[in-house]
Design a protein around this motif. Sequence first.
Motif, PDB file in Angstrom:
ATOM      1  N   THR A 243       0.855  -1.179   0.000  1.00 45.29           N
ATOM      2  CA  THR A 243       0.000   0.000   0.000  1.00 45.29           C
ATOM      3  C   THR A 243       0.896   1.235   0.000  1.00 45.29           C
ATOM      4  O   THR A 243       2.122   1.120   0.018  1.00 45.29           O
ATOM      5  CB  THR A 243      -0.908   0.040   1.250  1.00 45.29           C
ATOM      6  N   THR A 244       0.303   2.400  -0.009  1.00 44.18           N
ATOM      7  CA  THR A 244       1.091   3.635   0.038  1.00 44.18           C
ATOM      8  C   THR A 244       1.979   3.685   1.280  1.00 44.18           C
ATOM      9  O   THR A 244       3.102   4.168   1.239  1.00 44.18           O
ATOM     10  CB  THR A 244       0.165   4.867   0.028  1.00 44.18           C
ATOM     11  N   THR A 245       1.475   3.149   2.391  1.00 41.47           N
ATOM     12  CA  THR A 245       2.204   3.230   3.658  1.00 41.47           C
ATOM     13  C   THR A 245       3.099   2.027   3.942  1.00 41.47           C
ATOM     14  O   THR A 245       3.922   2.077   4.848  1.00 41.47           O
ATOM     15  CB  THR A 245       1.220   3.360   4.836  1.00 41.47           C
ATOM     16  N   THR A 246       2.928   0.951   3.154  1.00 45.85           N
ATOM     17  CA  THR A 246       3.592  -0.311   3.467  1.00 45.85           C
ATOM     18  C   THR A 246       4.060  -0.984   2.185  1.00 45.85           C
ATOM     19  O   THR A 246       3.260  -1.164   1.256  1.00 45.85           O
ATOM     20  CB  THR A 246       2.620  -1.252   4.209  1.00 45.85           C
ATOM     21  N   PRO A 247       5.329  -1.388   2.083  1.00 46.55           N
ATOM     22  CA  PRO A 247       5.832  -1.963   0.840  1.00 46.55           C
ATOM     23  C   PRO A 247       5.336  -3.383   0.583  1.00 46.55           C
ATOM     24  O   PRO A 247       4.932  -4.097   1.506  1.00 46.55           O
ATOM     25  CB  PRO A 247       7.356  -1.950   1.035  1.00 46.55           C
ATOM     26  N   ALA A 248       5.386  -3.785  -0.676  1.00 43.14           N
ATOM     27  CA  ALA A 248       5.047  -5.149  -1.061  1.00 43.14           C
ATOM     28  C   ALA A 248       6.046  -6.127  -0.451  1.00 43.14           C
ATOM     29  O   ALA A 248       7.213  -5.799  -0.234  1.00 43.14           O
ATOM     30  CB  ALA A 248       5.061  -5.276  -2.578  1.00 43.14           C
ATOM     31  N   VAL A 249       5.564  -7.344  -0.171  1.00 40.66           N
ATOM     32  CA  VAL A 249       6.443  -8.365   0.394  1.00 40.66           C
ATOM     33  C   VAL A 249       5.875  -9.740   0.063  1.00 40.66           C
ATOM     34  O   VAL A 249       4.653  -9.921  -0.008  1.00 40.66           O
ATOM     35  CB  VAL A 249       6.587  -8.191   1.929  1.00 40.66           C
ATOM     36  N   SER A 250       6.767 -10.694  -0.178  1.00 39.84           N
ATOM     37  CA  SER A 250       6.366 -12.081  -0.395  1.00 39.84           C
ATOM     38  C   SER A 250       7.133 -12.967   0.567  1.00 39.84           C
ATOM     39  O   SER A 250       8.332 -12.761   0.797  1.00 39.84           O
ATOM     40  CB  SER A 250       6.655 -12.519  -1.837  1.00 39.84           C
ATOM     41  N   ALA A 251       6.449 -13.962   1.117  1.00 41.71           N
ATOM     42  CA  ALA A 251       7.112 -14.911   2.011  1.00 41.71           C
ATOM     43  C   ALA A 251       7.996 -15.844   1.190  1.00 41.71           C
ATOM     44  O   ALA A 251       7.738 -16.084   0.010  1.00 41.71           O
ATOM     45  CB  ALA A 251       6.067 -15.709   2.788  1.00 41.71           C
ATOM     46  N   ALA A 252       9.028 -16.373   1.820  1.00 42.37           N
ATOM     47  CA  ALA A 252       9.829 -17.400   1.171  1.00 42.37           C
ATOM     48  C   ALA A 252       8.966 -18.644   1.010  1.00 42.37           C
ATOM     49  O   ALA A 252       8.188 -18.995   1.906  1.00 42.37           O
ATOM     50  CB  ALA A 252      11.061 -17.717   2.013  1.00 42.37           C
ATOM     51  N   GLY A 253       9.039 -19.307  -0.146  1.00 40.56           N
ATOM     52  CA  GLY A 253       8.193 -20.460  -0.410  1.00 40.56           C
ATOM     53  C   GLY A 253       8.438 -21.605   0.569  1.00 40.56           C
ATOM     54  O   GLY A 253       9.581 -21.926   0.915  1.00 40.56           O
ATOM     55  N   ASP A 254       7.364 -22.240   1.015  1.00 39.90           N
ATOM     56  CA  ASP A 254       7.434 -23.402   1.904  1.00 39.90           C
ATOM     57  C   ASP A 254       7.205 -24.650   1.058  1.00 39.90           C
ATOM     58  O   ASP A 254       6.116 -24.839   0.481  1.00 39.90           O
ATOM     59  CB  ASP A 254       6.369 -23.293   3.001  1.00 39.90           C
ATOM     60  N   TYR A 255       8.221 -25.513   0.980  1.00 43.66           N
ATOM     61  CA  TYR A 255       8.144 -26.707   0.135  1.00 43.66           C
ATOM     62  C   TYR A 255       7.310 -27.791   0.798  1.00 43.66           C
ATOM     63  O   TYR A 255       7.454 -28.064   1.995  1.00 43.66           O
ATOM     64  CB  TYR A 255       9.551 -27.242  -0.154  1.00 43.66           C
ATOM     65  N   VAL A 256       6.448 -28.417  -0.014  1.00 45.14           N
ATOM     66  CA  VAL A 256       5.606 -29.499   0.467  1.00 45.14           C
ATOM     67  C   VAL A 256       5.822 -30.739  -0.408  1.00 45.14           C
ATOM     68  O   VAL A 256       5.701 -30.645  -1.647  1.00 45.14           O
ATOM     69  CB  VAL A 256       4.127 -29.101   0.464  1.00 45.14           C
ATOM     70  N   ASP A 257       6.151 -31.852   0.198  1.00 50.75           N
ATOM     71  CA  ASP A 257       6.331 -33.114  -0.485  1.00 50.75           C
ATOM     72  C   ASP A 257       4.980 -33.835  -0.553  1.00 50.75           C
ATOM     73  O   ASP A 257       4.399 -34.179   0.486  1.00 50.75           O
ATOM     74  CB  ASP A 257       7.346 -33.969   0.283  1.00 50.75           C
ATOM     75  N   VAL A 258       4.480 -34.005  -1.771  1.00 51.22           N
ATOM     76  CA  VAL A 258       3.192 -34.665  -1.967  1.00 51.22           C
ATOM     77  C   VAL A 258       3.432 -36.119  -2.395  1.00 51.22           C
ATOM     78  O   VAL A 258       4.116 -36.390  -3.383  1.00 51.22           O
ATOM     79  CB  VAL A 258       2.348 -33.933  -3.025  1.00 51.22           C
ATOM     80  N   GLN A 259       2.884 -37.057  -1.630  1.00 47.49           N
ATOM     81  CA  GLN A 259       3.144 -38.472  -1.875  1.00 47.49           C
ATOM     82  C   GLN A 259       1.904 -39.210  -2.408  1.00 47.49           C
ATOM     83  O   GLN A 259       0.797 -38.728  -2.290  1.00 47.49           O
ATOM     84  CB  GLN A 259       3.609 -39.135  -0.575  1.00 47.49           C
TER      85      GLN A 259
END
Length: 259
Positions: A243-259
């Motif tokens: 937003t105008t007051t707060t910068p964009a941010v992305s979390a580090a990806g969490d890997y999931v092992d699908v079996q």
Amino acid sequence: MRMRATLGVLTGALALSVVAVPAAQADEIEGDTTISNISVNGGKSVVVGASATKTITISFTVKDNSGVEDAMALPFRGTDLDHADSAALPNTDDYYSTCTAVNSTTANCKATYDFTPGENAINSVAGGWKLWILASGKDGDFVQKDNAKSFNVQRLSKLTVNASPEPVKKGATLTVTGKLTRANWDAAKYSGYSGQSVKLQYRKSGTSTYTTLKTIKTNTYGDLKTTVTASADGYYRYSFAGTTTTPAVSAAGDYVDVQ
């Protein structure tokens, strides 16, 4: 005549008084003095954490056919400099920018400025700021710009993610939690950012692009929680557009092992 500025602190916000210059109410130009190439923090928003001081550089070019006498730039938050809610002064002894001659008519001017949480950076002044500049030539010509440049001062954001259970069976339900926080300058800590739209994104293992699965909103405490169906090995993350007051941010990806 050279410019003079004094600094006072009133209820946590900076109050500026600039004297011996034209009143800061409208742009004024007398003669051929010009200002160009204005840069605030290298063109990036000023992002300030919860407690550490953020120092930025403001630079610009001044030109006058008689030569450049001096220049001053003052970033502020408010309708105009005379009614500023907050501001920052140059880190120089006399509050002037340091001007280096390029030739007989042109000089490059710059100075550094501090944004300190709890002082000139308080929660209420996050968002759009303006830059006031006054420059003069050796012949007495001058130019004053009340809003020479607009820029944002933002509260640093953080975002987490956790997908569980891990590993998970194909077709089973994954619960993805997270939290969006931002710098609380008034309390010198990070606090939850409520009511914000955040994207849940997925990147299949072996690929490089994230795809948005859904958009959800943070709760009162900045928490995030949703469910998805596990389909293949990959990474899940939350991403906030800012937003105008707060910068964009992305979390580090969490890997999931699908079996």
